[in-house]
Motif scaffolding. Sequence first.
Motif, PDB file in Angstrom:
ATOM      1  N   ILE A  16      42.053  47.235  43.312  1.00 42.94           N
ATOM      2  CA  ILE A  16      41.214  47.849  44.234  1.00 42.94           C
ATOM      3  C   ILE A  16      41.502  49.485  44.451  1.00 42.94           C
ATOM      4  CG2 ILE A  16      40.754  47.611  46.940  1.00 42.94           C
ATOM      5  CD1 ILE A  16      40.289  44.952  45.236  1.00 42.94           C
ATOM      6  N   ALA A  17      40.416  49.996  44.595  1.00 40.84           N
ATOM      7  CA  ALA A  17      40.509  51.482  44.262  1.00 40.84           C
ATOM      8  C   ALA A  17      40.623  52.100  45.912  1.00 40.84           C
ATOM      9  CB  ALA A  17      39.248  52.012  43.904  1.00 40.84           C
ATOM     10  N   LEU A  18      41.767  52.597  46.219  1.00 37.59           N
ATOM     11  CA  LEU A  18      41.915  53.299  47.428  1.00 37.59           C
ATOM     12  C   LEU A  18      41.401  54.695  47.455  1.00 37.59           C
ATOM     13  CD1 LEU A  18      45.644  52.200  48.021  1.00 37.59           C
ATOM     14  CD2 LEU A  18      43.323  51.082  49.039  1.00 37.59           C
ATOM     15  N   MET A  69      45.027  59.585  37.334  1.00 38.85           N
ATOM     16  CA  MET A  69      45.265  61.021  37.484  1.00 38.85           C
ATOM     17  C   MET A  69      44.427  61.725  36.245  1.00 38.85           C
ATOM     18  SD  MET A  69      46.987  61.002  40.128  1.00 38.85           S
ATOM     19  CE  MET A  69      47.371  62.801  40.256  1.00 38.85           C
ATOM     20  N   LYS A  70      43.974  61.053  35.427  1.00 40.13           N
ATOM     21  CA  LYS A  70      43.138  61.724  34.343  1.00 40.13           C
ATOM     22  C   LYS A  70      43.977  63.045  33.761  1.00 40.13           C
ATOM     23  CE  LYS A  70      38.916  59.435  35.274  1.00 40.13           C
ATOM     24  NZ  LYS A  70      39.164  58.933  36.451  1.00 40.13           N
ATOM     25  N   TYR A  71      45.228  62.935  33.412  1.00 34.34           N
ATOM     26  CA  TYR A  71      45.977  64.236  32.809  1.00 34.34           C
ATOM     27  C   TYR A  71      45.181  65.000  31.561  1.00 34.34           C
ATOM     28  CZ  TYR A  71      49.888  63.211  36.005  1.00 34.34           C
ATOM     29  OH  TYR A  71      50.842  63.188  36.939  1.00 34.34           O
ATOM     30  N   THR A 180      37.964  48.332  33.270  1.00 34.26           N
ATOM     31  CA  THR A 180      36.719  48.931  33.651  1.00 34.26           C
ATOM     32  C   THR A 180      36.234  48.852  35.104  1.00 34.26           C
ATOM     33  OG1 THR A 180      35.722  46.444  33.825  1.00 34.26           O
ATOM     34  CG2 THR A 180      35.519  47.388  31.592  1.00 34.26           C
ATOM     35  N   PRO A 181      35.836  50.252  35.414  1.00 36.69           N
ATOM     36  CA  PRO A 181      35.356  50.532  36.794  1.00 36.69           C
ATOM     37  C   PRO A 181      33.843  50.269  36.690  1.00 36.69           C
ATOM     38  CG  PRO A 181      35.897  52.439  35.763  1.00 36.69           C
ATOM     39  CD  PRO A 181      36.160  51.493  34.614  1.00 36.69           C
ATOM     40  N   GLY A 182      32.997  50.519  37.575  1.00 41.08           N
ATOM     41  CA  GLY A 182      31.535  50.503  37.810  1.00 41.08           C
ATOM     42  C   GLY A 182      31.237  48.923  37.652  1.00 41.08           C
TER      43      GLY A 182
HETATM   44  O1  C5P Z   1      31.649  52.653  42.701  1.00 38.46           O
HETATM   45  P1  C5P Z   1      33.187  52.025  43.279  1.00 38.46           P
HETATM   46  O2  C5P Z   1      33.365  52.224  44.613  1.00 38.46           O
HETATM   47  O3  C5P Z   1      33.360  50.568  42.979  1.00 38.46           O
HETATM   48  O4  C5P Z   1      34.153  52.849  42.170  1.00 38.46           O
HETATM   49  C1  C5P Z   1      35.402  52.493  42.228  1.00 38.46           C
HETATM   50  C2  C5P Z   1      36.373  53.296  41.560  1.00 38.46           C
HETATM   51  O5  C5P Z   1      35.819  53.465  40.067  1.00 38.46           O
HETATM   52  C3  C5P Z   1      36.181  54.951  42.160  1.00 38.46           C
HETATM   53  O6  C5P Z   1      37.674  55.450  42.297  1.00 38.46           O
HETATM   54  C4  C5P Z   1      35.657  55.721  40.960  1.00 38.46           C
HETATM   55  O7  C5P Z   1      36.225  56.996  40.767  1.00 38.46           O
HETATM   56  C5  C5P Z   1      36.020  54.958  39.642  1.00 38.46           C
HETATM   57  N1  C5P Z   1      35.014  55.106  38.416  1.00 38.46           N
HETATM   58  C6  C5P Z   1      35.330  55.285  37.422  1.00 38.46           C
HETATM   59  N2  C5P Z   1      34.234  55.632  36.552  1.00 38.46           N
HETATM   60  C7  C5P Z   1      32.994  55.168  36.565  1.00 38.46           C
HETATM   61  C8  C5P Z   1      32.718  54.564  37.868  1.00 38.46           C
HETATM   62  C9  C5P Z   1      33.715  54.572  38.617  1.00 38.46           C
HETATM   63  O8  C5P Z   1      36.412  55.741  37.278  1.00 38.46           O
HETATM   64  N3  C5P Z   1      31.859  55.282  35.745  1.00 38.46           N
END
Ligand code: C5P
Length: 240
Positions: A16-18, A69-71, A180-182
């Motif tokens: 879960i993204a905080l 943090m994508k360093y 995977t996000p998104g």
């Molecule tokens: O869109 P949503 O609220 O589900 O996004 C959740 C997390 O995924 C966010 O922290 C966003 O920065 C990250 N994200 C990402 N790359 C993407 C889409 C979302 O890192 N292409």
Amino acid sequence: MKTPTSPNLLHDPLIIALDFDSAAEADTLVNTLGDAASFYKVGMELFAATGPDYVRSLTGRGKRVFLDMKYYDIGETVKRAVRSAARTGASFLTVHAVGQVMRAAMEGRGDSDLRLLAVTVLTSLDENDVRQMGHQCTVSELVAMRVSQAREIGIDGLVASPLEARAIRALAGPEAILVTPGVRSQGAAKGDQKRVATPADAIRDGADYLVIGRQVTRATDPVAALASIRAELQTAVQAA
Ligand code: C5P
């Protein structure tokens, strides 16, 4: 490359993204979800507002933390920053998939339990942006080159959009941790996300972990929203 392998649901796959700018707001969600969530993503926004103490407070409560943090900096700085990140007890940390950065991150990680995830090409970048950055190749060629370099260097896993999960899984091998996000359930609001897949599709395509943001964090009933994603995944696993 390290465990877990994909696809399986032996571990909790939902992170879960905080995405909040204060510990108080983040804690409201963490407390609301209680035992329903075990893994949280802390990104730059929350980290800049609260620092490593908040990460420690989560790990101290038995939660796993993905430090997003994508360093991307000179090697010495990355090495030292990763070493500090490892001390927070976080489980995952992102770095950009650039050779010097990844090698330095591996050194900084040392023999800690921190797992490193590489970000290949930001999903906000298109073919034009990549050309303007000086690369004489397509986005997917650049992604493939970076996955292969991450593999050579021994990075533990990769962050991938759900639409490239299948291709990245094939390139990275079965041992890589794929996050995977998104992702969005069918019918859920997409927000500013244009290219999304359902949680079940992402797992089927090789993702080990899914980052879930607004579908849960901005829901009127976050517990119910999370339960419905888990049910969706369970149904997909049983049908497979
Ligand atoms: O869109 P949503 O609220 O589900 O996004 C959740 C997390 O995924 C966010 O922290 C966003 O920065 C990250 N994200 C990402 N790359 C993407 C889409 C979302 O890192 N292409």
